[in-house]
Design a protein around this motif. Structure first.
Motif, PDB file in Angstrom:
ATOM      1  N   VAL A  70       2.601   4.221 -41.169  1.00 27.76           N
ATOM      2  CA  VAL A  70       3.022   5.342 -40.320  1.00 27.76           C
ATOM      3  C   VAL A  70       1.813   6.192 -39.968  1.00 27.76           C
ATOM      4  CG1 VAL A  70       4.461   7.404 -40.164  1.00 27.76           C
ATOM      5  CG2 VAL A  70       5.367   5.345 -41.250  1.00 27.76           C
ATOM      6  N   LYS A  71       0.980   6.464 -40.955  1.00 25.30           N
ATOM      7  CA  LYS A  71      -0.222   7.276 -40.710  1.00 25.30           C
ATOM      8  C   LYS A  71      -1.099   6.636 -39.640  1.00 25.30           C
ATOM      9  CE  LYS A  71      -3.780   9.824 -43.098  1.00 25.30           C
ATOM     10  NZ  LYS A  71      -4.206  10.347 -44.392  1.00 25.30           N
ATOM     11  N   ALA A  72      -1.292   5.345 -39.721  1.00 28.73           N
ATOM     12  CA  ALA A  72      -2.107   4.639 -38.723  1.00 28.73           C
ATOM     13  C   ALA A  72      -1.453   4.676 -37.343  1.00 28.73           C
ATOM     14  CB  ALA A  72      -2.336   3.196 -39.169  1.00 28.73           C
ATOM     15  N   ALA A  73      -0.133   4.557 -37.302  1.00 30.14           N
ATOM     16  CA  ALA A  73       0.581   4.546 -36.031  1.00 30.14           C
ATOM     17  C   ALA A  73       0.447   5.866 -35.281  1.00 30.14           C
ATOM     18  CB  ALA A  73       2.057   4.220 -36.259  1.00 30.14           C
ATOM     19  N   PHE A  74       0.306   6.961 -36.012  1.00 27.64           N
ATOM     20  CA  PHE A  74       0.248   8.282 -35.385  1.00 27.64           C
ATOM     21  C   PHE A  74      -1.166   8.857 -35.316  1.00 27.64           C
ATOM     22  CE2 PHE A  74       4.738   8.034 -36.441  1.00 27.64           C
ATOM     23  CZ  PHE A  74       5.303   8.532 -35.288  1.00 27.64           C
ATOM     24  N   LYS A  75      -2.160   8.049 -35.662  1.00 27.03           N
ATOM     25  CA  LYS A  75      -3.549   8.527 -35.735  1.00 27.03           C
ATOM     26  C   LYS A  75      -4.034   9.157 -34.429  1.00 27.03           C
ATOM     27  CE  LYS A  75      -8.103   7.171 -37.271  1.00 27.03           C
ATOM     28  NZ  LYS A  75      -8.925   6.125 -37.864  1.00 27.03           N
ATOM     29  N   HIS A  76      -3.740   8.541 -33.307  1.00 30.07           N
ATOM     30  CA  HIS A  76      -4.231   9.026 -32.013  1.00 30.07           C
ATOM     31  C   HIS A  76      -3.099   9.534 -31.128  1.00 30.07           C
ATOM     32  CE1 HIS A  76      -8.162   7.516 -33.025  1.00 30.07           C
ATOM     33  NE2 HIS A  76      -7.640   6.335 -33.306  1.00 30.07           N
ATOM     34  N   THR A  77      -2.071  10.063 -31.751  1.00 30.16           N
ATOM     35  CA  THR A  77      -0.879  10.490 -31.025  1.00 30.16           C
ATOM     36  C   THR A  77      -0.955  11.961 -30.659  1.00 30.16           C
ATOM     37  OG1 THR A  77       0.458   8.843 -32.173  1.00 30.16           O
ATOM     38  CG2 THR A  77       1.638  10.689 -31.203  1.00 30.16           C
ATOM     39  N   ASN A  78      -0.553  12.269 -29.448  1.00 22.04           N
ATOM     40  CA  ASN A  78      -0.397  13.656 -29.020  1.00 22.04           C
ATOM     41  C   ASN A  78       0.893  14.163 -29.673  1.00 22.04           C
ATOM     42  OD1 ASN A  78       0.552  15.955 -27.645  1.00 22.04           O
ATOM     43  ND2 ASN A  78      -0.398  15.326 -25.724  1.00 22.04           N
ATOM     44  N   MET A  79       0.751  14.967 -30.726  1.00 21.46           N
ATOM     45  CA  MET A  79       1.923  15.353 -31.518  1.00 21.46           C
ATOM     46  C   MET A  79       2.854  16.299 -30.765  1.00 21.46           C
ATOM     47  SD  MET A  79       1.816  13.390 -34.020  1.00 21.46           S
ATOM     48  CE  MET A  79       3.177  13.964 -35.009  1.00 21.46           C
ATOM     49  N   ALA A  80       2.355  17.067 -29.832  1.00 21.83           N
ATOM     50  CA  ALA A  80       3.238  17.930 -29.034  1.00 21.83           C
ATOM     51  C   ALA A  80       4.186  17.054 -28.209  1.00 21.83           C
ATOM     52  CB  ALA A  80       2.428  18.852 -28.136  1.00 21.83           C
ATOM     53  N   LYS A  81       3.632  16.021 -27.581  1.00 22.27           N
ATOM     54  CA  LYS A  81       4.465  15.098 -26.805  1.00 22.27           C
ATOM     55  C   LYS A  81       5.394  14.311 -27.726  1.00 22.27           C
ATOM     56  CE  LYS A  81       4.317  11.545 -23.309  1.00 22.27           C
ATOM     57  NZ  LYS A  81       3.558  10.680 -22.446  1.00 22.27           N
TER      58      LYS A  81
END
Length: 138
Positions: A40-51
Motif C-alpha cells: 500500500v505504501k508503495a502504491a501511494f508513494k507518488h499519489t496526489n493525496m488531495a485528489k
C-alpha cells in the motif's frame, strides 16, 4: 425493552459524523491504510493525496449506493476494473482497506463500538465483494 439492533441507524449516525468531519476521518484513514503494508505504501508513494481523498469519498458513495440498490452502476464497475487492471490491486488488500476504515473510525468517532464496526462491515460488504468479484471475470 427491545433487544433489536438497528445497524442501519448505527451506520447512518456514524457516516453522518464522517461526512461532517471528512478531513479528519480521511486523513486518519490514509495514515493508517498507507502504513498498513509495504504494498500500500508503495502504491501511494507518488499519489496526489488531495485528489485521492476526493476519489475515496466518491468511492464510499458508490459502495454505499451499491449496498442500498444492489445495482452495479457504471461508476462502481469502472472503479472495480481500474483497481484490477490499472492499479493492479491485490484482492487481499480489500480486507486491509476495510480494517483501515474501521481503525480510522475507531480513532475519530466518539461513539465507535463493536456494533458500529459490524454496521460498517455490513454496509461495505456487498460493494467490496463486487470489487473482488471483478478478479474472477476475464
Amino acid at each position: 425493552m427491545s433487544n433489536n439492533i438497528d445497524f442501519s441507524e448505527i451506520f447512518n449516525d456514524s457516516y453522518d459524523f464522517v461526512l461532517r468531519n471528512e478531513e479528519l476521518f480521511f486523513n486518519t484513514f490514509y495514515e493508517i491504510f498507507v502504513s498498513s503494508s509495504p504494498q500500500v505504501k508503495a502504491a501511494f508513494k507518488h499519489t496526489n493525496m488531495a485528489k485521492q481523498n476526493e476519489m475515496v469519498r466518491e468511492s464510499f458513495g458508490f459502495i454505499i449506493c451499491f449496498f442500498v440498490t444492489k445495482i452495479a452502476d457504471e461508476h462502481l464497475v469502472k472503479l472495480a476494473v481500474d483497481h484490477k487492471d490499472k492499479f493492479h490491486v491485490d484482492s487481499e488488500l480489500y480486507r486491509v482497506f476495510v480494517n483501515s476504515v474501521l481503525a480510522a473510525l475507531e480513532k475519530v468517532y466518539p461513539r465507535y463500538n463493536n456494533e458500529c464496526a459490524v454496521a460498517w462491515r455490513i454496509t461495505m460488504a456487498p460493494g467490496i465483494e463486487f470489487m473482488k468479484h471483478i478478479y474472477d471475470v476475464e
